[in-house]
Design an enzyme around this catalytic site. Sequence first.
Site, PDB file in Angstrom:
ATOM      1  CE  LYS A 257      -4.162   1.741   2.296  1.00 32.39           C
ATOM      2  NZ  LYS A 257      -5.143   1.496   3.368  1.00 32.39           N
ATOM      3  CD  GLU A 343     -19.788  -2.970   7.197  1.00 30.40           C
ATOM      4  OE1 GLU A 343     -18.970  -2.171   6.711  1.00 30.40           O
ATOM      5  OE2 GLU A 343     -20.035  -4.098   6.685  1.00 30.40           O
ATOM      6  NE  ARG A 371     -22.298  -3.442   3.128  1.00 28.31           N
ATOM      7  CZ  ARG A 371     -21.186  -4.044   2.717  1.00 28.31           C
ATOM      8  NH1 ARG A 371     -20.037  -3.763   3.285  1.00 28.31           N
ATOM      9  NH2 ARG A 371     -21.234  -4.927   1.754  1.00 28.31           N
TER      10      ARG A 371
END
Length: 616
Positions: A257, A343, A371
């Site tokens: 990253k 979630e 969600r």
Amino acid sequence: MATTLPDTSLSLLERVADPGVLRTLPADRLPHLADEIRRFLVAKVCARGGHLGPNLGMVELTLALHRVFESPRDALVFDIGHQAYVHKLLTGRQKGFDTLRQPGGLSGYPSRAESVHDLVENSHASTALSYADGLAEARALAGESDRSVVAVIGDGALGGGMAFEALNNLGAAPERPVIVVVNDNGRSYAPTTGALAKHLSVLKYGGGAEACRNVFTDLGFTYFGPVDGHNTREVESVLCRARAMKRPVVVHVMTVKGKGHRPSETDPSDCLHAVGAIAPDTGRPVAKASGPSWTSEFGHALAEAAAAHPKVVAVTAGMLLPTGLGPMKERFPERVFDVGIAEQHAVTSAAGLATGGPHPLVAIYATFLNRAFDQVVMDVALHRLPVTFVLDRAGITGPDGPSHHGMWDLGLLSMVPGLRLAAPRDTTRLRLLLDEAVAWSEGPTVLRIPKSSAGTPIEAVASMDGVDVLYRGKGRPLDVLLVPVGPLAQPALEAAHVLQTEHGIGCTVADPRWVLPVNPALESLAARHRLVVSVEDGVVTGGVGTALAQWCQDRGVTTPVHALGLPRAFLAHGSRPELLTQAGLDAPGLVRAVLNATAHRDAGPAVPLPAQGSAR
């Protein structure tokens, strides 16, 4: 006809105007093109803001994807879409980066309106594999056996529930040729957590992993990896082998990253995952902050609340720092639980915690609570469990666009029995309401906070059964009761002053603090005015204004209630102030709405008026 590379004086990146040109590029030019792409991304994203770290790590992998597969004939689906900047560059949108995430400009996520190469634009995590499953089924039904379906998913998103559900289905269908590219950089917003992350690490560093048994092979996939994601030739070779298999395949790609940008590569807190305008050489913001953010103020308030209430624990779904849990993690690390990008699991895990005695606080973006709505209803509210939800980025969020505006929570949560929802107007009220929430033991509570700098405190001039009166105009009877939700108290106060001084319309501004369910004190306040105007930065359908109107109607209060809020539409990206202005939720917009409503009232019998707001 084969596409030829133009012989011009343009840079290599400028000459690669579409994937067809890229496929004609000699392999020995790819490292130079990758360098140009990184320099381009650093320059453009640092100047205007956006997702920097994830895209710097995707350069060589995206080059390989577009050289092996023929988009859009072959389907490329990115999960999460914030890693698709290189894909945008290679599909003809280089000039658009001058307007990245600006109103009317290039979206920060894949956008079907921008390009035929963008098949999926939902930027919520863990969805790509399910999209790929359906796409592959559709192509099989159409007899199209020569078109590939590729899903690129980060290791963080791979831990989400939907991703596991899709893997379960894909692995059981050997005839379904879906290629799952796992972009493994060991991070989402922070280092990836959980058993799957540990398993990927074993595959990365175990040696000879391609031939070994692992979770993917046990689920029915052919596994290739680990592959150096910054070696385009190596990635191309493996992708070609995966395509030839004509069956479900996992390609495990290792990337870094922030690759090629030292501040991003060495950023320990992932602050350069998503950035505003920053200095390219240091990664530090170029503009001085206008004040502490709501998120940072919440973080410090929570640490204090946790010290005062030993039963308080915190749960986050892979976003510990973005939701403000850093201070509590530092002080009480054993009381903070990061479940990864999951979630639904986060909410029901919190329900389990509450059942066992602690008071869990779930810190989550408002848009992501959508969600887990079923879990809020059936796993928390049905059991009357004391779980507190703090919804960060509630309302208009700004440059991330329609998938990230936290505008659905008020309409959804207004339906949940026994749930109490507070919207603090300032950070002083945030601390008070947070203390009230974590002390409440009779059911779920919610606090919603915006993505913005925290303003100055707004003190009440009076209080009435939990409702704070912020402004009392002159005149009898009073004309308008303004009921703002949370930080919209400030424009409501400004509008009340203008209405009183310039138009002679007497207003009362009342902040209910706890906006759902409706505070009974608003009934008597509404009855003493000629018009009630509610103001909320959530979708107007089914929100606080709707609840207030129903409450008054059920109790025989004849004062009409005019609800102002966001339109029932997907709002484009833009700054929070700009989008609130477009929706008529700034002070001038509120003045116009009140003048319009009072004009209709004075012209005849009170009739319901359309909600304000305009879709872009």
